[in-house]
Design a protein around this motif. Structure first.
Motif, PDB file in Angstrom:
ATOM      1  N   THR A   6       0.858  -1.183   0.000  1.00  0.00           N
ATOM      2  CA  THR A   6       0.000   0.000   0.000  1.00  0.00           C
ATOM      3  C   THR A   6       0.895   1.234   0.000  1.00  0.00           C
ATOM      4  O   THR A   6       2.070   1.159   0.372  1.00  0.00           O
ATOM      5  CB  THR A   6      -0.940   0.015   1.231  1.00  0.00           C
ATOM      6  OG1 THR A   6      -1.890   1.056   1.093  1.00  0.00           O
ATOM      7  CG2 THR A   6      -0.181   0.163   2.521  1.00  0.00           C
ATOM      8  N   SER A  12       1.827   7.531   7.960  1.00  0.00           N
ATOM      9  CA  SER A  12       1.389   6.134   7.952  1.00  0.00           C
ATOM     10  C   SER A  12       2.574   5.181   8.120  1.00  0.00           C
ATOM     11  O   SER A  12       2.458   4.138   8.771  1.00  0.00           O
ATOM     12  CB  SER A  12       0.603   5.816   6.679  1.00  0.00           C
ATOM     13  OG  SER A  12       1.384   6.041   5.526  1.00  0.00           O
ATOM     14  N   CYS A  15       3.379   5.166  11.789  1.00  0.00           N
ATOM     15  CA  CYS A  15       2.365   4.385  12.515  1.00  0.00           C
ATOM     16  C   CYS A  15       2.588   2.891  12.323  1.00  0.00           C
ATOM     17  O   CYS A  15       2.461   2.109  13.274  1.00  0.00           O
ATOM     18  CB  CYS A  15       0.965   4.769  12.047  1.00  0.00           C
ATOM     19  SG  CYS A  15       0.469   6.426  12.539  1.00  0.00           S
ATOM     20  N   VAL A  47      -2.284  -0.414   8.495  1.00  0.00           N
ATOM     21  CA  VAL A  47      -2.312   1.025   8.213  1.00  0.00           C
ATOM     22  C   VAL A  47      -2.998   1.287   6.872  1.00  0.00           C
ATOM     23  O   VAL A  47      -3.829   2.188   6.750  1.00  0.00           O
ATOM     24  CB  VAL A  47      -0.879   1.614   8.226  1.00  0.00           C
ATOM     25  CG1 VAL A  47      -0.833   2.987   7.601  1.00  0.00           C
ATOM     26  CG2 VAL A  47      -0.350   1.661   9.642  1.00  0.00           C
ATOM     27  N   GLY A  48      -2.662   0.479   5.878  1.00  0.00           N
ATOM     28  CA  GLY A  48      -3.292   0.657   4.570  1.00  0.00           C
ATOM     29  C   GLY A  48      -4.784   0.413   4.613  1.00  0.00           C
ATOM     30  O   GLY A  48      -5.572   1.171   4.045  1.00  0.00           O
ATOM     31  N   ASN A  51      -6.694   3.220   6.356  1.00  0.00           N
ATOM     32  CA  ASN A  51      -6.834   4.389   5.490  1.00  0.00           C
ATOM     33  C   ASN A  51      -7.904   4.145   4.432  1.00  0.00           C
ATOM     34  O   ASN A  51      -8.802   4.952   4.257  1.00  0.00           O
ATOM     35  CB  ASN A  51      -5.490   4.717   4.832  1.00  0.00           C
ATOM     36  CG  ASN A  51      -5.535   5.977   4.020  1.00  0.00           C
ATOM     37  OD1 ASN A  51      -6.214   6.925   4.389  1.00  0.00           O
ATOM     38  ND2 ASN A  51      -4.823   5.981   2.916  1.00  0.00           N
ATOM     39  N   ASP A  52      -7.813   3.017   3.727  1.00  0.00           N
ATOM     40  CA  ASP A  52      -8.791   2.639   2.705  1.00  0.00           C
ATOM     41  C   ASP A  52      -8.536   1.184   2.351  1.00  0.00           C
ATOM     42  O   ASP A  52      -7.462   0.836   1.858  1.00  0.00           O
ATOM     43  CB  ASP A  52      -8.642   3.526   1.462  1.00  0.00           C
ATOM     44  CG  ASP A  52      -9.650   3.215   0.371  1.00  0.00           C
ATOM     45  OD1 ASP A  52     -10.574   2.419   0.613  1.00  0.00           O
ATOM     46  OD2 ASP A  52      -9.509   3.772  -0.729  1.00  0.00           O
TER      47      ASP A  52
END
Length: 90
Positions: A6, A12, A15, A47-48, A51-52
């Motif tokens: 991602t 990000s 994180c 994390v990816g 986000n989406d």
């Protein structure tokens, strides 16, 4: 690795690094053997997905999971073959 799973930016990525580090720390405290690569990869996927979900390249992620599942029995089989060779010929 992050850019293949991602897209990451500095926040990000930080994180994901922190999530992997915390996971490793907790596993170490619990005496649980874990792979650093697996934990950071899981954190990048998390994390990816946070986000989406569509931002994660799930085909690449699926290939990683298959490789992880096959690694342990493959290593065991190879070790067993070499053990057998060693006991028969050495």
């Amino acid at each position: 690795m992050g850019t293949k799973i991602t897209k990451l930016n500095s926040i990000s990525g930080s994180c994901a690094s922190m999530g992997g580090a915390i996971t490793l720390g907790l596993a170490t405290l619990g005496g649980i053997p874990v792979s650093t690569t697996h934990t950071i990869t899981g954190a990048i996927i998390g994390v990816g997905a946070a986000n989406d979900v569509k931002a994660v390249r799930w085909a690449i992620t699926a290939n990683l999971f298959v490789a992880w599942v096959l690694t342990i029995p493959a290593a065991g089989l190879i070790a067993a073959i070499f053990w057998w060779i060693g006991t028969k010929f050495l």
